[in-house]
Design an enzyme around this catalytic site. Structure first.
Site, PDB file in Angstrom:
ATOM      1  CE  LYS A  11      -4.057  -2.014   2.357  1.00  0.00           C
ATOM      2  NZ  LYS A  11      -4.924  -1.876   3.562  1.00  0.00           N
ATOM      3  CE1 TYR A  51      -9.545  -2.803   0.865  1.00  0.00           C
ATOM      4  CE2 TYR A  51      -8.572  -0.951  -0.303  1.00  0.00           C
ATOM      5  CZ  TYR A  51      -8.436  -2.062   0.513  1.00  0.00           C
ATOM      6  OH  TYR A  51      -7.205  -2.437   0.978  1.00  0.00           O
ATOM      7  CG  ASN A 114      -3.564  -1.882   7.079  1.00  0.00           C
ATOM      8  OD1 ASN A 114      -3.479  -1.587   5.894  1.00  0.00           O
ATOM      9  ND2 ASN A 114      -4.581  -2.564   7.576  1.00  0.00           N
TER      10      ASN A 114
END
Ligand code: UDP
Length: 140
Positions: A11, A51, A114
């Site tokens: 990410k 998502y 994260n």
């Protein structure tokens, strides 16, 4: 145990801090082979589609903005029990709960930023891989 494939994303918080190689080292040490990999800048539409399952959650807008804020590295990882093995070495979603030695314990900044994504089941993995890779880009 069957050889399986899973979908992975390094990410924006991690690509920004130049952690792609360090994270790949954790995956490879865990027995996962990187059989496809590319660095891309996700479009807003791609992030929203990816998502979509979280579209009604309060963090959805922030998550999409985060995913398009910097380049990401999308990957296909292959190995025995790859989906579960990958999630094990990623660690818990919230780095505060992640086990020692996991990617999120080592590198994640927060529950949102994260560092990594990993498919949650073999069926999801197939769909996620198909969103970002064509068959001839995956070299097992
Ligand atoms: N997320 C967030 N806030 C939350 C929960 C999740 O920003 O309270 C983000 C985080 O980046 C997470 C992603 O949404 O990785 C997807 O959430 P999920 O519960 O599917 O966790 P994962 O499978 O990534 O561990």
């Amino acid at each position: 145990m069957a050889i399986e494939r899973t979908f992975s994303i390094i990410k924006p918080d991690a690509t920004k801090r130049n952690l792609t190689g360090a994270i790949n080292a954790v995956f490879e040490k865990a027995g996962l082979r990187i059989v496809a990999q590319k660095r891309i800048r996700m479009t807003k539409e791609q992030a929203e589609t990816f998502y979509a399952v979280h579209k009604d959650r309060p963090f959805f807008g922030e998550l999409v903005e985060f995913m398009i804020s910097e380049p990401v590295v999308v990957q296909v990882l292959e190995g025995e029990n790859a989906v579960a093995r990958h999630r094990e070495v990623m660690g818990a979603t919230n780095p505060a709960n992640a086990a020692e030695g996991t990617v999120r314990k080592l590198y994640a900044l927060s529950i949102g930023e994260n560092s990594v994504h990993g498919s949650d089941a073999p069926e999801t993995a197939k769909q996620e891989i198909a969103q970002f890779f064509s068959g001839n880009e995956i070299v097992g």
